[in-house]
Design a protein around this motif. Structure first.
Motif, PDB file in Angstrom:
ATOM      1  N   HIS A 161      18.375  61.318  90.797  1.00  0.00           N
ATOM      2  CA  HIS A 161      18.168  61.621  89.367  1.00  0.00           C
ATOM      3  C   HIS A 161      19.215  61.039  88.409  1.00  0.00           C
ATOM      4  CE1 HIS A 161      21.014  64.808  90.439  1.00  0.00           C
ATOM      5  NE2 HIS A 161      20.120  65.401  91.207  1.00  0.00           N
ATOM      6  N   HIS A 202      21.033  70.336  99.922  1.00  0.00           N
ATOM      7  CA  HIS A 202      22.387  70.056  99.435  1.00  0.00           C
ATOM      8  C   HIS A 202      23.393  70.127 100.588  1.00  0.00           C
ATOM      9  CE1 HIS A 202      21.257  70.342  95.187  1.00  0.00           C
ATOM     10  NE2 HIS A 202      20.576  71.431  95.482  1.00  0.00           N
ATOM     11  N   HIS A 261      24.858  63.047  92.607  1.00  0.00           N
ATOM     12  CA  HIS A 261      24.181  63.416  93.856  1.00  0.00           C
ATOM     13  C   HIS A 261      23.655  62.157  94.534  1.00  0.00           C
ATOM     14  CE1 HIS A 261      23.409  67.921  92.765  1.00  0.00           C
ATOM     15  NE2 HIS A 261      24.643  67.671  93.114  1.00  0.00           N
ATOM     16  N   HIS A 300      12.574  64.083  98.114  1.00  0.00           N
ATOM     17  CA  HIS A 300      13.643  64.934  97.581  1.00  0.00           C
ATOM     18  C   HIS A 300      13.141  66.370  97.429  1.00  0.00           C
ATOM     19  CE1 HIS A 300      16.994  65.368  94.243  1.00  0.00           C
ATOM     20  NE2 HIS A 300      16.927  66.439  95.036  1.00  0.00           N
TER      21      HIS A 300
HETATM   22 FE    FE Z   1      20.569  67.027  92.569  1.00  0.00          FE
END
Ligand code: FE
Ligand code: AMP
Ligand code: ZN
Ligand code: FE
Length: 298
Positions: free
Chosen positions: A208, A57, A93, A25
């Motif tokens: 997360h 993203h 996310h 990540h």
């Molecule tokens: Fe994030």
């Protein structure tokens, strides 16, 4: 990967990667990171990372350059993305790992987010303008360059103009939850997002989970929905994390009684140098958990 009895074969799959130091990540200039994909991969290599996924993203635009650099410096770089999605009304996310950057479904999902982001950016700029901050849209777009435009670019512009001291203050005053620049977006739902990742050949990992400010029962509901929709992994450790919280989350995952358990991922969420709490290769999985990279081997 299942046998005829429906038992998972995941743990028996040979893993061809060097998994000594895994970071699945991180962000480059393709979204809101500060380093180019090339510089990011070189930094990861120099910090001892042996398996990296670039997860910008809502874009895979940096993946080709990152993989090229990875091949040159001897670091395995997996294609990845961090999708913005909605679970009900809440934003979550979802990381897509090991997917095909050329997939038509992936491109469709990316284009949809680009259009949502453009609309949101205009709304954010309008609101900032009403506060007397003229020129935010062009300013943020200039800072984003070819990268996917996000709130951090507005934050950097506010800093550059001297309106706030730093990005944290920009979020606290203008862009964070409940502030004027916090414009709600109807991102595609989580289940649809997981489906897109699957069509593109990737593994879906919930990013997360501890950062959504959920109660334990809501977090459990999210994890169950995520697994039900075909999600395979959870980011057990993201950046610098309290070990007690990590243990709690690991226990919650174990308690879910799923046919196919959610596997564990780890990532720094690196955005830029100078932030030691989310430096590349910094986060580590604890002993005794099932790592998600069993699914990523080939
Ligand atoms: Fe994030
Ligand atoms: P966006 O996807 O455009 O909504 O931007 C989300 C990104 O903004 C996150 O991935 C973080 O990098 C950054 N961000 C969110 N909240 C904060 C905050 N309070 N301070 C600094 N950066 C933040
Ligand atoms: Zn970010
Ligand atoms: Fe991230």
């Amino acid at each position: 990967m299942f046998n005829a009895d429906g038992d998972s074969l995941v743990t028996e799959m040979p893993v061809s990667f060097n998994t000594d130091l895994v970071d699945l990540h991180c962000h480059s200039t393709a979204s809101d990171g500060i380093l180019s994909p090339e510089a990011l991969v070189s930094r990861a290599k120099s910090r001892g990372v042996t398996l990296l996924a670039l997860t910008d993203h809502d874009t895979v635009a940096g993946v080709a350059d990152a993989r090229r650099t990875g091949a040159a410096v001897g670091l395995e770089v997996l294609p990845g993305i961090e999708f913005s999605a909605c679970w009900g009304q809440r934003q979550v996310h979802i990381l897509g790992l090991g997917l095909d950057p050329g997939s038509a479904e992936l491109q469709r999902a990316v284009a949809l987010r680009a259009s949502l982001r453009e609309t949101r950016a205009r709304a954010i700029a309008e609101r900032l303008e009403k506060r007397g901050f003229a020129g935010a849209l062009n300013g943020a777009k200039t800072l984003a360059g070819d990268g996917v435009l996000g709130r951090p670019h507005f934050a950097r512009w506010l800093v550059e103009r001297g309106y706030v001291a730093d990005a944290a203050q920009a979020f606290k005053r203008y862009l964070g939850a409940g502030k004027i620049g916090d414009v709600a977006v109807e991102w595609p739902q989580m289940a649809e997002t997981i489906a897109s990742i699957h069509v593109a050949g990737g593994v879906a990992v919930l990013a997360h989970p501890l950062k959504y400010s959920l109660t334990r029962s809501r977090l459990k509901a999210l994890l169950l929905d995520f697994a039900q929709a075909g999600g395979r992994g959870v980011e057990l450790v993201c950046g610098l994390q309290n070990p007690m919280q990590t243990r709690d989350l690991a226990r919650l995952l174990e308690s879910l009684e799923l046919d196919s358990p959610l596997l564990c991922s780890v990532g720094s969420d690196f955005h830029q140098p100078g932030q030691p709490w989310r430096e590349l290769g910094r986060a580590r999985l604890p002993e005794g958990v099932e790592p998600v990279w069993a699914l990523l081997g080939n």
